[in-house]
Design an enzyme around this catalytic site. Structure first.
Site, mmCIF file in Angstrom:
data_model
loop_
_atom_site.group_PDB
_atom_site.id
_atom_site.type_symbol
_atom_site.label_atom_id
_atom_site.label_comp_id
_atom_site.label_asym_id
_atom_site.label_seq_id
_atom_site.Cartn_x
_atom_site.Cartn_y
_atom_site.Cartn_z
ATOM 1 N N CYS A 45 0.839 -1.213 0.000
ATOM 2 C CA CYS A 45 0.000 0.000 0.000
ATOM 3 C C CYS A 45 0.867 1.254 0.000
ATOM 4 O O CYS A 45 0.545 2.249 -0.661
ATOM 5 C CB CYS A 45 -0.925 0.012 1.216
ATOM 6 S SG CYS A 45 -2.053 -1.389 1.257
HETATM 7 C C1 BEZ Z 1 0.587 -4.602 1.817
HETATM 8 O O1 BEZ Z 1 0.051 -3.540 1.498
HETATM 9 O O2 BEZ Z 1 1.787 -4.767 1.775
HETATM 10 C C2 BEZ Z 1 -0.246 -5.770 2.232
HETATM 11 C C3 BEZ Z 1 -1.439 -5.550 2.910
HETATM 12 C C4 BEZ Z 1 -2.183 -6.634 3.314
HETATM 13 C C5 BEZ Z 1 -1.742 -7.930 3.018
HETATM 14 C C6 BEZ Z 1 -0.574 -8.127 2.318
HETATM 15 C C7 BEZ Z 1 0.195 -7.039 1.925
#
Ligand code: BEZ
Length: 211
Positions: A45
């Site tokens: 994210c």
């Molecule tokens: C991420 O944004 O890195 C992420 C968020 C939830 C699960 C896996 C990765």
């Protein structure tokens, strides 16, 4: 509520990192992109929101206003933004909606309970100036989206909204486009003065008309 292509996107009021907004008022007559991410302070994210900020001029050139969303609180968004700015070398200035009551997520179907009961998936909705839904994509939490692809789709959506053309596989701005099947070749020749290449009666190309 499940939203489909052509539906009118619902309006809402929300707390965001830039203050309270009314969605429709915020969009005005612009195109809009509303996208959800699973959670603040997560690596994928962080890169996605950083890329969105880095593409600020590209979105502005296309008259697109961008909004992000997760079910985290406003305080969380506000403390995460400096991390995005620092690690992705950007200045996030688009609104990030704090949907901790899941009101907007539920309007836009951003929570897919069989993927996660609590977090939003990576959905992205493109909304036209008429507030109709033009594109919906949904990725799982483990896969970051390609925001250059999002720009490419916006280019196609904006072109095909104004001309009787469709864009072929892997099309990019400036490349030849396809004459829509509802136009006869005779009419296409009149409509597209740059020329019409007939490969098959149903497969006809013309140079991008607005270039
Ligand atoms: C991420 O944004 O890195 C992420 C968020 C939830 C699960 C896996 C990765």
């Amino acid at each position: 509520m499940s939203l489909r292509l052509g539906d009118i996107a619902p309006n809402f009021k929300a707390k965001t990192s830039i203050g309270e907004i009314d969605f429709y008022e915020y969009l005005g007559s612009s195109w809009g992109i509303l996208f959800s991410h699973p959670a603040d302070f997560t690596p994928v994210c962080t890169t996605e929101l950083g890329k969105t900020a880095a593409l600020k001029d590209e979105f502005a050139k296309r008259n697109v206003k961008v909004l992000a969303l997760s079910v985290d609180t406003l305080e969380s968004h506000k403390s995460w933004i400096p991390d995005i700015n620092e690690t992705q070398h950007v200045a996030v200035d688009f609104p990030i909606i704090a949907d901790d009551d899941r009101k907007v997520s539920s309007l836009f179907d951003f929570i897919h309970p069989n993927a996660s009961a609590t977090a939003t998936v990576r959905s992205l909705v493109v909304i036209g100036p008429d507030k109709a839904v033009k594109l919906i994509i949904t990725y799982p939490a483990s896969t970051g989206r390609n925001f250059l692809e999002v720009l490419r789709v916006v280019d196609s959506l904006q072109l095909t909204a104004n001309y009787s053309v469709a864009t072929p596989v892997d099309w990019k701005e400036g490349e030849d486009v396809i004459v829509v099947p509802s136009i006869s070749t005779e009419d296409a020749i009149k409509k597209f003065p740059k020329g019409v290449k007939v490969v098959k009666p149903y497969l006809r190309y013309t140079p991008q008309p607005n270039k």
